[in-house]
Each structure stands twice: as C-alpha cells, then as structure tokens.
Design a protein around this motif. Structure first.
Motif, mmCIF file in Angstrom:
data_model
loop_
_atom_site.group_PDB
_atom_site.id
_atom_site.type_symbol
_atom_site.label_atom_id
_atom_site.label_comp_id
_atom_site.label_asym_id
_atom_site.label_seq_id
_atom_site.Cartn_x
_atom_site.Cartn_y
_atom_site.Cartn_z
ATOM 1 N N THR A 126 0.748 -1.429 0.085
ATOM 2 C CA THR A 126 0.064 -0.097 0.064
ATOM 3 C C THR A 126 0.790 1.228 0.019
ATOM 4 O OG1 THR A 126 -0.162 0.264 2.387
ATOM 5 C CG2 THR A 126 -1.389 -1.148 1.372
ATOM 6 N N GLY A 127 0.259 2.436 0.104
ATOM 7 C CA GLY A 127 1.182 3.509 0.283
ATOM 8 C C GLY A 127 1.602 3.698 1.814
ATOM 9 N N GLY A 128 1.263 2.682 2.584
ATOM 10 C CA GLY A 128 1.665 2.831 4.115
ATOM 11 C C GLY A 128 0.578 2.780 5.076
ATOM 12 N N MET A 129 0.604 1.788 5.805
ATOM 13 C CA MET A 129 -0.452 1.542 6.682
ATOM 14 C C MET A 129 0.086 2.019 8.208
ATOM 15 S SD MET A 129 -2.969 0.436 5.118
ATOM 16 C CE MET A 129 -4.148 -0.039 6.395
ATOM 17 N N GLY A 130 1.091 2.799 8.284
ATOM 18 C CA GLY A 130 1.474 3.093 9.632
ATOM 19 C C GLY A 130 2.996 3.156 9.822
ATOM 20 N N ALA A 131 3.346 3.759 10.711
ATOM 21 C CA ALA A 131 5.034 3.940 11.087
ATOM 22 C C ALA A 131 5.157 4.117 12.320
ATOM 23 C CB ALA A 131 5.468 5.079 9.986
ATOM 24 N N TYR A 132 6.411 4.125 12.669
ATOM 25 C CA TYR A 132 6.910 4.677 14.092
ATOM 26 C C TYR A 132 8.366 5.183 13.675
ATOM 27 C CZ TYR A 132 10.022 0.645 15.180
ATOM 28 O OH TYR A 132 10.946 -0.502 15.044
ATOM 29 N N ALA A 133 8.704 6.048 14.872
ATOM 30 C CA ALA A 133 10.121 6.522 15.059
ATOM 31 C C ALA A 133 10.373 6.995 16.406
ATOM 32 C CB ALA A 133 10.425 7.896 13.863
ATOM 33 N N PRO A 134 11.670 6.953 17.020
ATOM 34 C CA PRO A 134 12.804 6.448 16.021
ATOM 35 C C PRO A 134 13.071 5.024 16.132
ATOM 36 C CG PRO A 134 13.478 7.296 18.054
ATOM 37 C CD PRO A 134 12.184 7.328 18.077
ATOM 38 N N VAL A 135 14.013 4.373 15.148
ATOM 39 C CA VAL A 135 14.244 2.995 14.971
ATOM 40 C C VAL A 135 15.578 2.842 15.618
ATOM 41 C CG1 VAL A 135 14.158 1.052 13.467
ATOM 42 C CG2 VAL A 135 12.759 2.861 13.166
ATOM 43 N N LEU A 136 15.619 2.772 17.001
ATOM 44 C CA LEU A 136 16.939 2.738 17.624
ATOM 45 C C LEU A 136 18.023 1.790 17.078
ATOM 46 C CD1 LEU A 136 15.845 3.194 21.211
ATOM 47 C CD2 LEU A 136 16.354 4.940 19.419
#
Length: 423
Positions: free
Chosen positions: A225-235
């Motif tokens: 998809t175009g993106g279903m979610g995200a998080y930050a930061p990725v340590l």
C-alpha cells in the motif's frame, strides 16, 4: 512569514502543524488540502502550477513547501524558482531519483552505492533469462511513479511472469515494445528502515530513522500500500548511520552535483539492513507518508529555519534536533484498499478532534467529514516508551469509526534483529 504547502494528504497536514509551531510563521496555507485539514488551516483551491504561481505573486507567500511527488515530477519547483519564489523541493531533473528507478539504479551503479543487483528488461523473453540468473524470489519494479505500489515480490516463476507482464503493460501498452523497460532486482534479506536528509545540494543533516509498514495486513501480509503506519525513532538502525551517510547520502549528492543538478530539498533513502550492511531499496524526493506524520511531531528545530537553510545553501551551519520521544502512527483505510473501495462514509470521532489526527482521504458532505480516499487518516501518539506510545495510538484509534474501516493492529511491533555483518 506566510508559508504555502502543496498537497492534500496526511503528510501535508503534519507539515502544516509543524510550520504552525514556528513563532516566525504568521499563517500557513495548504493547496488544495482537504476537508479535515481545513478544520485547522486555510485550504486553497489551487490545482495547477499556473494558479499556484499566480497566487504566490499576488499574495504575501514567502515560502512554498511541496509535499507530494507528482508536482515535483511535473517541474513545479523549477517553475516557482523561475518566478523568483522560494521553494523547498528538488528540481524535476534531480527528482528522477524517484521518478525513474532506472535513472536511480544507474546512478547507484556509477557511484558504487550499495543496492541490490539488477537488470533492465523490455520483454518477457529478457525477463525469463534474468529470472534464471537471479533465482527466486525476485523483485519487479516499474520505472516511474507508482504511489508506493509499483513493486512486486514474486516467489514463484508464475507469480513473477504475471507481475512482469503487468509491469511491462503499465510501462507501455505493447509489452514487447516497452520504451524504458522495467527493473528486475535480486531479493534482499533483512529489515527495512527509512532515513531522510535535509540538504542544500552539498551539505546535509540526516533525521532520526523511521520504519514504515507497507503491507496491508498484520504480520506484513497482503498487498503493498502507500503505507499503513509508521513509528520513529528506530534505535536498532543507529549503528548504521555513519555508513549510510558516507556510502549512500554523500555519493548520491555528489553524483547530482556532477550532473549539474544539485539535489536540494528532502532526500528519502529507503533502506534494507542486510548481512552486508545497509543497501538502498529506493529514493524518494520528499517526505514519505505516513513517515512524515511520526517524524515531524518529534522535530524540535524550527522547520522554517531548516527550510531557509535548504533554500539559501546554509545546511552546513544548521543544527537539527529531535525530541527524545517515540511516535507511533496508525493509518485507518477504506475497506478494499489498495484495490476497489467505497467512499462517502460518515467519519465518527470525538469533538474536538483529538490531537495527532492527520487527515488524508476525507471530504465534507454537509453533515461532517466523510471518507473520500483509500487512506483516510493517520492517528499519532507519542511517549518516552514505544510500547506506551503504541498503546496510546490504538486507544485513540478506538474512538474513530467509519463504515468498512480497516487498519493494522501491529504497527511498531516489528522485531528488527541486527544481522551479522559480512566482510
């Protein structure tokens, strides 16, 4: 200073909020925006480059920030600059890093930038030879813009041939005579992460790492998809920062300088962390969506100062700081997305609208907000702890409803095991 943001999605909503936090910004406009963004910001019905340029010339707009890829690909940045209007976005030529996968791969090959082995093919026959050479699974990429959905991973030869035929047909109505061709790429083992760079064409500062969740369903299943979610930061990605900057970002910017078209704006590096180290999956010529919705709320430095540094070749002296927090964003989409889906469904949510809700595919029907697109909105929460930020985001999501809604329940839950490096 007045700022005009070009675009109509959650990324542009997040950009508007980020600029609005600046004490130096008087007013933020979004064109064309959407009915959800219009709840907080003035949205303008500017739908083409001429109307945008005319508005900037006849109104006190001191900076334009282009959000989505299509206006950049169409040369809006070049046209604004030609009219003396300051803009944050790369030129149409420089944007080929995103608009042409073949251009990007050839540039990476020339500068020895780590990326997957690839071949350009223009026919089914050529593709069969490459499949035999690369083996399965294999990655099939369309050359041009595809809104995050122009990539297929085939695990069998039948799947591969279907995807290749579809991609070639998309490239040209007569697959055997495709003009630019498509890319077949070796499949990389590892985990994905994104890193952005604010750059004036020569100097840059990279952001915190972000992880997008492209697949529709939990457990990274289903179509892209175009993106279903995200998080930050990725340590887990931090130990690779110096390598990414030295082996990927620096030579990429050097290459664009050598071509005579310095890359100025936001450079997105989509990366795979492999046993051989970080490798480029793709470039984008702007902030990602939904990555922007989790990245920008954590930006501590004034985005206007960063934008000025980009425009005025001052990134060498521009510090960029982020809050010591974690952000999790959950996308709510229309049932059937990314294929066929219904629209016009009433969106039920608390009043006032909760903080951290960024609108994408929404409209107004007289009774309130209704769905009008595939990805409807993104719900973001922050906290010192990733698990708590995730819990907050889903508690907020549980208060928002519309017919046939769909969303993932595992955003921010990936285990990014660091592979053993190969010499």
């Amino acid at each position: 200073m007045n700022v005009l943001i070009i675009g109509s999605g959650g990324r542009e909503h997040a950009l508007a909020e980020c600029f609005a936090r600046s004490k130096q910004v008087n007013q933020v406009f979004v064109a064309p925006g959407n009915a959800g963004i219009a709840k907080s910001f003035t949205c303008l019905p500017l739908l083409d480059s001429d109307s945008i340029i005319n508005y900037c010339k006849t109104n006190p707009i001191e900076l334009v920030f282009i959000g989505p890829e299509q206006p950049i690909a169409d040369g809006l940045s070049d046209k604004l600059e030609a009219n003396g209007i300051k803009v944050v976005a790369p030129s149409m030529f420089a944007a080929q890093l995103e608009t042409s996968k073949i251009f990007a791969k050839e540039l990476m090959a020339k500068k020895s930038i780590p990326t997957a082995r690839y071949k350009v093919v223009k026919s089914i026959e050529e593709a069969s030879v490459v499949i035999a050479e690369f083996g399965l699974p294999i990655v099939i990429k369309e050359d041009g813009l595809a809104a995050g959905k122009g990539v297929a991973i085939a695990h069998t030869k039948y799947e591969a041939m279907q995807a290749i035929y579809k991609a070639l047909k998309s490239s040209c109505p007569e697959p055997a005579n495709a003009n630019s061709g498509i890319i077949l790429e070796e499949y990389l083992q590892g985990w994905e992460v994104s890193l952005f760079a604010f750059t004036d064409g020569r100097d840059f500062t990279s952001t915190i790492f972000v992880q997008d969740h492209k697949q529709l369903l939990d457990g990274d299943e289903g179509p892209n998809t175009g993106g279903m979610g995200a998080y930050a930061p990725v340590l887990e990605a931090e130990c690779y920062r110096k390598d990414i900057e030295a082996k990927i970002i620096v030579p990429t910017l050097d290459a664009m300088q050598e071509l005579g078209y310095p890359y100025k704006g936001i450079l997105y590096c989509g990366l795979m962390i492999t046993k051989k180290g970080p490798m480029v999956i793709e470039y984008n010529c702007r902030f990602g969506d939904p990555e922007a919705e989790v990245l920008l709320p954590l930006l501590e430095t004034d985005l206007l100062d960063i934008s000025r540094a980009i425009v005025n070749s001052g990134m060498k002296n521009q510090a960029v700081k982020f809050k010591d927090l974690t952000a999790v964003g959950v996308v709510m989409a229309s049932g059937g997305y990314p294929a066929t889906y219904g629209t016009g469904y009433q969106i039920l949510m608390p009043e006032p609208i909760p903080e951290g809700v960024y609108f994408s595919g929404v409209a107004e029907d007289g009774n309130g907000l209704v769905t009008s697109g595939g990805r409807v909105l993104c719900i973001v929460a922050t906290d010192n702890d990733l698990s708590i930020a995730k819990q907050k985001a889903y508690l907020k999501q549980a208060t928002i409803h519309f017919k046939a809604e769909t969303y993932r329940t595992d955003i921010g839950g990936r285990i990014n095991s660091i592979p053993n490096m190969e010499n």
